[in-house]
Design an enzyme around this catalytic site. Structure first.
Site, PDB file in Angstrom:
ATOM      1  N   CYS A 156     -37.571  12.518  16.299  1.00 18.81           N
ATOM      2  CA  CYS A 156     -37.142  11.712  15.155  1.00 18.81           C
ATOM      3  C   CYS A 156     -37.064  10.248  15.554  1.00 18.81           C
ATOM      4  O   CYS A 156     -36.696   9.902  16.680  1.00 18.81           O
ATOM      5  CB  CYS A 156     -35.781  12.190  14.652  1.00 18.81           C
ATOM      6  SG  CYS A 156     -35.269  11.377  13.110  1.00 18.81           S
ATOM      7  N   HIS A 210     -30.470  16.301  16.422  1.00 16.66           N
ATOM      8  CA  HIS A 210     -31.653  17.163  16.296  1.00 16.66           C
ATOM      9  C   HIS A 210     -31.759  18.081  17.508  1.00 16.66           C
ATOM     10  O   HIS A 210     -32.200  17.668  18.584  1.00 16.66           O
ATOM     11  CB  HIS A 210     -32.914  16.306  16.172  1.00 16.66           C
ATOM     12  CG  HIS A 210     -32.867  15.322  15.046  1.00 16.66           C
ATOM     13  ND1 HIS A 210     -32.942  15.696  13.728  1.00 16.66           N
ATOM     14  CD2 HIS A 210     -32.711  13.978  15.054  1.00 16.66           C
ATOM     15  CE1 HIS A 210     -32.858  14.615  12.969  1.00 16.66           C
ATOM     16  NE2 HIS A 210     -32.711  13.567  13.744  1.00 16.66           N
ATOM     17  N   CYS A 230     -34.923   8.261  14.806  1.00 15.31           N
ATOM     18  CA  CYS A 230     -33.549   7.829  15.089  1.00 15.31           C
ATOM     19  C   CYS A 230     -33.220   7.947  16.576  1.00 15.31           C
ATOM     20  O   CYS A 230     -32.310   7.274  17.072  1.00 15.31           O
ATOM     21  CB  CYS A 230     -32.549   8.637  14.257  1.00 15.31           C
ATOM     22  SG  CYS A 230     -32.277  10.326  14.861  1.00 15.31           S
ATOM     23  N   CYS A 289     -29.889  10.701   9.147  1.00 13.95           N
ATOM     24  CA  CYS A 289     -29.931   9.888  10.361  1.00 13.95           C
ATOM     25  C   CYS A 289     -30.806   8.650  10.195  1.00 13.95           C
ATOM     26  O   CYS A 289     -30.819   7.764  11.051  1.00 13.95           O
ATOM     27  CB  CYS A 289     -30.447  10.715  11.531  1.00 13.95           C
ATOM     28  SG  CYS A 289     -32.167  11.253  11.319  1.00 13.95           S
ATOM     29  N   HIS A 311     -41.690  30.167  12.286  1.00 13.68           N
ATOM     30  CA  HIS A 311     -41.200  30.043  10.903  1.00 13.68           C
ATOM     31  C   HIS A 311     -42.254  29.464   9.961  1.00 13.68           C
ATOM     32  O   HIS A 311     -42.094  29.540   8.739  1.00 13.68           O
ATOM     33  CB  HIS A 311     -39.957  29.147  10.844  1.00 13.68           C
ATOM     34  CG  HIS A 311     -38.748  29.735  11.505  1.00 13.68           C
ATOM     35  ND1 HIS A 311     -38.289  31.002  11.227  1.00 13.68           N
ATOM     36  CD2 HIS A 311     -37.898  29.223  12.438  1.00 13.68           C
ATOM     37  CE1 HIS A 311     -37.214  31.250  11.960  1.00 13.68           C
ATOM     38  NE2 HIS A 311     -36.963  30.189  12.709  1.00 13.68           N
TER      39      HIS A 311
END
Length: 544
Positions: A135, A143, A137, A213, A265
């Site tokens: 990310c 995370h 951030c 974030c 997933h």
């Protein structure tokens, strides 16, 4: 050109940035090589012996310099040929690392050590470029699926000496066509290519959200880095595919892929749960298409159900998907994976969900997973008799993960023993690919245990307490539901029904007694037949 790397990078297509950075790194290393080998000038007042020593040192340094230059020339040639679509390998040298910028990786084994290590061994694949998927951030606490996961595992394998006992192979980015074996074309174009300008239209802008974030993601926990995420996700897939194919073709014995982002997933058109492309499912599809592998077992022991993998093979009898996961009647992410989900059409019976229900009262641990393997996983797997075993090796069931991320108490040691059990299938052709797992100590311990098992290193035995411990009532109830749903499809599980609640020692004792009984009955039968043969009079020949 080297003096202005920034200009070159910004002018390039974002898709090419990683490769160009690597080329710059190689060029810089080549340029600076002579500086690392200063050649001494011979003083005027040296004795003849000193002169000879200096000359020998000079020859050695020159030979080393020539060898290193030759390696770099081969690497540059190999890179240029691969860029042109040709595969090049050089006998006598292992594939060179693409992760040399990583402090955890340094370099692979030197060419001088190569001849002493057998080639047919456990394979490892890793690339530091997968760390760049993070990310904007930069906060790893926000995370849990962050770059430190694979870096820590790779460092652990190096520190323990396991990495040097393995064959480290070079990964690659999966092609868009390979991704489409599982995912839709729209999904592949959206998440498999880089330029934001292609995505800033009304049909796709809604796919990305602004996170609390300050970064960008596709949902609250699945972040997206516009510059690096697509390359990292494709590299994860391609690395798993490369390793799987080397094991399937007999080049390597087995393997472990240290990759991220995870994949199980990811559905046909939906990224979720940190996943964009389903690496294990794509590898299985390509095995079917390119090598015509007829029976593939996928074992998924991530604490979360692999909804994407289940979707990909739900009606395919050539792939047996077995997932062990926390289910809690559908109240644990992602909510799928009920024991009643057994497959559809020709795939009925080939989707096995070992779904643990009962929350964390008490949490599942070694005794419960050993019971599930003994009664469900291994009997069905042996009856299926796969040609190759793929493991979605998530380590978030290991002790150390808070309840929202797992909450179970499985030990790394137990995972090593489960790996060893799977190695008894498919002639030992087993490939593990990292999925979830976010506690660094837990995932490092688990990786160490699993790679040790793959290498055939003697594992530390399970404790007497674990061997004597019976699975908890919630686990037994969960196992019974799976056996009930699959007894009509698999004969092997019918025998397991009565032993689900036993400890491992009790079950082994029962098997031993049963075998003794069978042997005794067989002996009695043979003795009775021999006695009958002795007692029966010989038939007299009729008179002429």
């Amino acid at each position: 050109m080297l003096s202005k790397p920034g200009d070159r990078q910004h002018q390039s297509h974002p898709e090419e940035t990683e490769e160009e950075l690597r080329e710059q790194q190689d060029a810089t290393q080549t340029e600076t090589l002579p500086m690392n080998l200063p050649i001494k000038q011979e003083p005027l007042d040296l004795t003849e012996e000193q002169r000879q020593e200096e000359q020998e040192l000079l020859f050695k340094q020159q030979a080393l310099l020539l060898e290193q230059q030759r390696i770099h020339q081969l690497r540059n040639y190999q890179a240029s040929m691969e860029a042109a679509g040709a595969s090049v390998s050089f006998p006598g040298h292992r594939p060179l690392s693409r992760a040399q910028s990583s402090p955890a990786s340094a370099s692979f084994i030197s060419p001088q050590e190569q001849p002493s290590k057998p080639h047919f061994t456990t394979g490892l694949v890793y690339d530091s470029l997968m760390q760049k998927h993070q990310c904007m951030c930069g906060n790893t606490n926000t995370h849990p699926e962050h770059a430190g996961r694979i870096q820590s595992i790779w460092s652990r394998l190096q520190e323990t000496g396991l990495r040097s006992r393995c064959e480290c192979i070079r990964g690659r980015k999966a092609t868009l066509e390979e991704l489409q074996t599982v995912h839709s074309e729209a999904h592949v174009m959206l998440y498999g290519t880089n330029p934001l300008r292609q995505k800033l239209d009304s049909s796709v802008i809604s796919m990305f959200v602004r996170l609390p974030c300050g970064g960008i993601g596709v949902d609250s926990d699945t972040i997206w880095n516009e510059v690096h995420s697509s390359s990292a996700a494709r590299l994860a897939v391609g690395s798993v595919v490369e390793l799987v194919f080397k094991v399937a073709s007999g080049e390597l014995k087995n393997g472990f892929a240290v990759v991220r982002p995870p994949g199980h997933h990811a559905e046909e058109s939906t990224p979720m749960g940190f996943c964009y492309f389903n690496s294990v499912a794509i590898a299985a599809k390509l095995l079917q298409q390119r090598l015509n592998v007829s029976k593939i077992l996928i074992v998924d022991w991530d604490v979360h159900h692999g909804n994407g993998t289940q979707q990909a093979f739900y009606d395919d009898p050539r792939v047996l998907y077995v997932s062990l996961h926390r289910y809690d009647d559908g109240n644990f992410f992602p909510g799928s994976g009920a024991p009643e989900e057994v497959g559809s059409g020709p795939g009925v019976g080939f989707n096995v969900n070992m779904a643990f229900t009962g929350g964390l009262d008490p949490p599942m641990g070694d005794a419960e997973y050993l019971a599930a393997f003994r009664t469900v996983v291994m009997p069905i797997a042996n009856e299926f008799a796969p040609d190759l075993v793929l493991v979605s090796a998530g380590f978030d069931a290991v002790e150390g993960h808070p309840p929202p991320l797992g909450g179970y108490k499985l030990t790394s040691k137990c995972l090593g023993h489960l790996t060893k059990q799977l190695m008894g299938l498919a002639g030992g052709r087993v490939v593990l690919a990292l999925e979830g797992g976010h506690d660094l100590r837990a995932i490092c311990d688990a990786s160490e245990a699993c790679v040790s098992a793959l290498l055939g290193i003697e594992l530390e035995p399970l404790s007497a307490d674990v061997l004597k411990q019976r699975p908890n009532e919630n686990a037994v109830s969960s196992i019974d539901k799976v056996l009930e749903n699959h007894s009509k499809y698999w004969r092997s599980v019918q025998r397991s029904a009565s032993s689900a609640g036993l400890s491992l020692l009790e079950a082994q004792r029962g098997d031993s007694e049963e075998n003794e009984t069978v042997t005794a009955m067989a002996s009695l039968s043979v003795a009775a037949m021999e006695k009958r043969t002795e007692d029966e009079p010989m038939e007299e020949e009729p008179p002429m």
